[in-house]
Design a protein around this motif. Structure first.
Motif, PDB file in Angstrom:
ATOM      1  N   VAL A   1      65.301  44.526  79.243  1.00 53.89           N
ATOM      2  CA  VAL A   1      64.450  43.362  79.485  1.00 53.89           C
ATOM      3  C   VAL A   1      63.177  43.495  78.654  1.00 53.89           C
ATOM      4  O   VAL A   1      62.466  44.505  78.736  1.00 53.89           O
ATOM      5  CB  VAL A   1      64.087  43.240  80.981  1.00 53.89           C
ATOM      6  CG1 VAL A   1      63.276  41.972  81.223  1.00 53.89           C
ATOM      7  CG2 VAL A   1      65.335  43.244  81.843  1.00 53.89           C
ATOM      8  N   THR A   2      62.892  42.490  77.839  1.00 49.54           N
ATOM      9  CA  THR A   2      61.668  42.461  77.047  1.00 49.54           C
ATOM     10  C   THR A   2      61.000  41.098  77.199  1.00 49.54           C
ATOM     11  O   THR A   2      61.583  40.156  77.742  1.00 49.54           O
ATOM     12  CB  THR A   2      61.972  42.703  75.551  1.00 49.54           C
ATOM     13  OG1 THR A   2      62.793  41.630  75.059  1.00 49.54           O
ATOM     14  CG2 THR A   2      62.697  44.025  75.342  1.00 49.54           C
ATOM     15  N   ASP A   3      59.752  40.996  76.699  1.00 52.33           N
ATOM     16  CA  ASP A   3      59.101  39.692  76.658  1.00 52.33           C
ATOM     17  C   ASP A   3      59.285  39.081  75.269  1.00 52.33           C
ATOM     18  O   ASP A   3      60.007  39.626  74.430  1.00 52.33           O
ATOM     19  CB  ASP A   3      57.622  39.804  77.046  1.00 52.33           C
ATOM     20  CG  ASP A   3      56.824  40.693  76.088  1.00 52.33           C
ATOM     21  OD1 ASP A   3      57.311  40.957  74.966  1.00 52.33           O
ATOM     22  OD2 ASP A   3      55.712  41.115  76.449  1.00 52.33           O
ATOM     23  N   GLU A   4      58.655  37.957  75.026  1.00 50.88           N
ATOM     24  CA  GLU A   4      58.847  37.263  73.747  1.00 50.88           C
ATOM     25  C   GLU A   4      58.305  38.054  72.565  1.00 50.88           C
ATOM     26  O   GLU A   4      58.698  37.798  71.415  1.00 50.88           O
ATOM     27  CB  GLU A   4      58.173  35.888  73.802  1.00 50.88           C
ATOM     28  CG  GLU A   4      58.860  34.919  74.754  1.00 50.88           C
ATOM     29  CD  GLU A   4      58.216  33.548  74.758  1.00 50.88           C
ATOM     30  OE1 GLU A   4      58.871  32.577  74.356  1.00 50.88           O
ATOM     31  OE2 GLU A   4      57.030  33.459  75.150  1.00 50.88           O
ATOM     32  N   ASN A   5      57.409  39.007  72.823  1.00 52.95           N
ATOM     33  CA  ASN A   5      56.856  39.840  71.750  1.00 52.95           C
ATOM     34  C   ASN A   5      57.686  41.094  71.503  1.00 52.95           C
ATOM     35  O   ASN A   5      57.336  41.915  70.647  1.00 52.95           O
ATOM     36  CB  ASN A   5      55.417  40.238  72.075  1.00 52.95           C
ATOM     37  CG  ASN A   5      54.491  39.043  72.148  1.00 52.95           C
ATOM     38  OD1 ASN A   5      54.611  38.111  71.351  1.00 52.95           O
ATOM     39  ND2 ASN A   5      53.568  39.051  73.111  1.00 52.95           N
ATOM     40  N   GLY A   6      58.754  41.262  72.284  1.00 51.87           N
ATOM     41  CA  GLY A   6      59.589  42.442  72.135  1.00 51.87           C
ATOM     42  C   GLY A   6      59.124  43.633  72.943  1.00 51.87           C
ATOM     43  O   GLY A   6      59.700  44.713  72.826  1.00 51.87           O
ATOM     44  N   ASP A   7      58.069  43.461  73.768  1.00 49.82           N
ATOM     45  CA  ASP A   7      57.590  44.559  74.609  1.00 49.82           C
ATOM     46  C   ASP A   7      58.479  44.714  75.835  1.00 49.82           C
ATOM     47  O   ASP A   7      58.980  43.728  76.399  1.00 49.82           O
ATOM     48  CB  ASP A   7      56.145  44.305  75.050  1.00 49.82           C
ATOM     49  CG  ASP A   7      55.184  44.286  73.862  1.00 49.82           C
ATOM     50  OD1 ASP A   7      55.409  45.066  72.920  1.00 49.82           O
ATOM     51  OD2 ASP A   7      54.221  43.490  73.888  1.00 49.82           O
ATOM     52  N   LEU A   8      58.683  45.953  76.258  1.00 44.53           N
ATOM     53  CA  LEU A   8      59.526  46.224  77.412  1.00 44.53           C
ATOM     54  C   LEU A   8      58.899  45.669  78.688  1.00 44.53           C
ATOM     55  O   LEU A   8      57.678  45.656  78.842  1.00 44.53           O
ATOM     56  CB  LEU A   8      59.756  47.723  77.557  1.00 44.53           C
ATOM     57  CG  LEU A   8      60.418  48.430  76.363  1.00 44.53           C
ATOM     58  CD1 LEU A   8      60.472  49.933  76.605  1.00 44.53           C
ATOM     59  CD2 LEU A   8      61.813  47.878  76.129  1.00 44.53           C
ATOM     60  N   VAL A   9      59.749  45.251  79.618  1.00 43.70           N
ATOM     61  CA  VAL A   9      59.289  44.749  80.922  1.00 43.70           C
ATOM     62  C   VAL A   9      59.950  45.601  82.001  1.00 43.70           C
ATOM     63  O   VAL A   9      61.015  45.240  82.530  1.00 43.70           O
ATOM     64  CB  VAL A   9      59.629  43.258  81.112  1.00 43.70           C
ATOM     65  CG1 VAL A   9      59.086  42.767  82.455  1.00 43.70           C
ATOM     66  CG2 VAL A   9      59.063  42.422  79.976  1.00 43.70           C
ATOM     67  N   PRO A  10      59.375  46.757  82.331  1.00 37.76           N
ATOM     68  CA  PRO A  10      59.965  47.597  83.378  1.00 37.76           C
ATOM     69  C   PRO A  10      59.776  46.962  84.747  1.00 37.76           C
ATOM     70  O   PRO A  10      58.843  46.197  84.982  1.00 37.76           O
ATOM     71  CB  PRO A  10      59.172  48.905  83.262  1.00 37.76           C
ATOM     72  CG  PRO A  10      57.866  48.512  82.653  1.00 37.76           C
ATOM     73  CD  PRO A  10      58.156  47.360  81.753  1.00 37.76           C
ATOM     74  N   GLY A  11      60.671  47.276  85.669  1.00 36.26           N
ATOM     75  CA  GLY A  11      60.549  46.794  87.044  1.00 36.26           C
ATOM     76  C   GLY A  11      61.030  45.375  87.266  1.00 36.26           C
ATOM     77  O   GLY A  11      60.938  44.864  88.383  1.00 36.26           O
ATOM     78  N   ALA A  12      61.547  44.698  86.247  1.00 35.95           N
ATOM     79  CA  ALA A  12      62.049  43.334  86.429  1.00 35.95           C
ATOM     80  C   ALA A  12      63.243  43.358  87.382  1.00 35.95           C
ATOM     81  O   ALA A  12      64.035  44.308  87.401  1.00 35.95           O
ATOM     82  CB  ALA A  12      62.462  42.737  85.092  1.00 35.95           C
ATOM     83  N   THR A  13      63.365  42.314  88.194  1.00 32.82           N
ATOM     84  CA  THR A  13      64.474  42.212  89.137  1.00 32.82           C
ATOM     85  C   THR A  13      65.663  41.555  88.452  1.00 32.82           C
ATOM     86  O   THR A  13      65.548  40.447  87.917  1.00 32.82           O
ATOM     87  CB  THR A  13      64.072  41.394  90.373  1.00 32.82           C
ATOM     88  OG1 THR A  13      62.953  42.032  91.018  1.00 32.82           O
ATOM     89  CG2 THR A  13      65.223  41.293  91.358  1.00 32.82           C
ATOM     90  N   VAL A  14      66.793  42.240  88.472  1.00 37.55           N
ATOM     91  CA  VAL A  14      68.003  41.754  87.801  1.00 37.55           C
ATOM     92  C   VAL A  14      69.053  41.478  88.873  1.00 37.55           C
ATOM     93  O   VAL A  14      69.438  42.377  89.627  1.00 37.55           O
ATOM     94  CB  VAL A  14      68.536  42.781  86.786  1.00 37.55           C
ATOM     95  CG1 VAL A  14      69.720  42.206  86.016  1.00 37.55           C
ATOM     96  CG2 VAL A  14      67.435  43.215  85.824  1.00 37.55           C
ATOM     97  N   VAL A  15      69.491  40.239  88.956  1.00 39.25           N
ATOM     98  CA  VAL A  15      70.487  39.828  89.948  1.00 39.25           C
ATOM     99  C   VAL A  15      71.776  39.475  89.218  1.00 39.25           C
ATOM    100  O   VAL A  15      71.780  38.656  88.293  1.00 39.25           O
ATOM    101  CB  VAL A  15      70.002  38.622  90.774  1.00 39.25           C
ATOM    102  CG1 VAL A  15      71.077  38.200  91.775  1.00 39.25           C
ATOM    103  CG2 VAL A  15      68.705  38.958  91.499  1.00 39.25           C
TER     104      VAL A  15
END
Length: 376
Positions: free
Chosen positions: A80-94
């Protein structure tokens, strides 16, 4: 030398790959020993007007199983990353499937990575990913085939309409630990260690000293490393290489020397010197660009490495590890095989083997490493 073990396993991997490809090609060739069917002996038959495709779909061949019933598990993963390519830890994945029983939920780890193992083949799945400050991301339906490692790409979360920025804090050490855990699952043909290669080079972070020693230790004690040393000792025994005696005693001494070469090389070149010099001992897969640029990247690997600061540096660690390992071998090699010739001769051989291994790594081994096929 460590790279004698690597080179041997790489050679065996490529040989098995080519042999398997040739076997498939032979299986697809018609059997010329069987007489051709006599088409003229069969009278023409008028077929119904129903479309052939419909018949094929409704009448599966005898003994064939539809994908839905295949028991081989599949894996679905992504980062999971944002639009800038930075990682997004802790995102909820269903994860949702065809029935409520297929629903699973997990949080992306500190590297933004998620993985759903053991899924059913042929079942349409859909992912919904959410994180604070971002809009939800929903995937199109994903249908997996048996035994597939499917990597979901382009998971890029957009900022919510009323949010101008989001700051995500994550420990570099935690990210490095997660990346090493993934790398330690990389095995050529599913069993040969392929730990020292980074396929997701863009998101790689520096290794800590602890992780450098951990990786070196894992390679040193891996059963395939022991098997590689036994294989090379057998080759040396058959060729009467080095002035050890023949027979079981000579084979044991050759095995001990070969394994000691590998352990000293991996510890000095993969852990001790990289820790002291703040260099990364891994190979960073390029994978894109022209063949010439990729070849240049692979051939430069013995001489140029990435520092812990992210910049390219002379590869003192790897060259120094080979040199130190060759020097230490003077302690246990037969007296008639010791000396400066042994040290620098082994250094040149190791450098050449490293170049060949890097080229094969760049162009072949990713296809033979199941867990790496879908890494970005």
């Amino acid at each position: 030398m460590r790279h004698r073990l690597v080179f041997a396993t790489v050679f065996v991997s490529v040989f098995l790959f080519l042999a398997g490809s040739a076997g498939v090609a032979r299986c697809q060739q018609p059997d010329s020993s069987q007489p051709a069917a006599d088409v003229s002996a069969t009278p023409a038959t008028t077929l119904p007007d129903a479309p052939t495709a419909a018949v094929d779909q409704q009448t599966p061949s005898r003994g064939a199983k539809p994908p839905e019933n295949d028991a081989s598990p599949t894996d679905l993963n992504g980062t999971v990353t944002d639009e800038n390519g930075d990682l997004v830890p802790g995102a909820t994945v269903v994860l949702e499937g065809a029935s409520p029983a297929d629903r699973q939920t997990q949080d992306a780890n500190d590297n933004g990575f998620f993985n759903f193992p053991g899924l059913k083949a042929g079942v349409p799945y859909r992912l919904t990913i959410s994180a604070k400050g971002f809009e939800n991301w929903v995937s199109p339906p994903i249908s997996l085939t048996a035994g597939q490692f499917y990597g979901v790409s382009d998971v890029k979360l957009k900022l919510a309409g009323n949010v101008s920025s989001v700051t995500v804090y994550s420990s570099t050490e935690q990210i490095a630990t997660q990346q090493v855990e993934l790398e330690e699952q990389q095995r050529i043909l599913g069993f040969i260690p392929n730990f020292y290669v980074v396929y997701d080079s863009k998101n790689a972070v520096p290794l800590t000293t602890k992780l450098k020693f951990q990786m070196a230790y894992r390679v040193a004690i891996d059963p395939v490393s022991l098997g590689g040393a036994a294989f090379l000792a057998g080759i040396d025994q058959a060729g009467d290489s080095l002035n050890y005696p023949l027979g079981a005693k000579g084979y044991g001494e050759r095995f001990g020397a070969t394994y000691a070469d590998g352990v000293t090389d991996i510890m000095f070149g993969g852990a001790i010197l990289p820790s002291l010099l703040h260099q990364d001992p891994r190979y960073f897969y390029q994978g894109t660009g022209t063949v010439k640029s990729r070849l240049r990247h692979a051939l430069s690997n013995p001489f140029i490495c990435r520092g812990d600061n992210g910049k390219l540096q002379p590869n003192y660690s790897s060259l120094g590890g080979d040199l130190i390992s060759s020097s230490i071998s003077n302690i246990y090699y037969p007296p008639s095989n010791r000396g400066a010739g042994l040290v620098f001769g082994n250094l040149l051989i190791s450098t050449g083997e490293r170049e060949v291994s890097s080229v094969i790594q760049e162009f072949v081994l990713r296809r033979l490493t199941p867990s790496a096929k879908n890494q970005n």
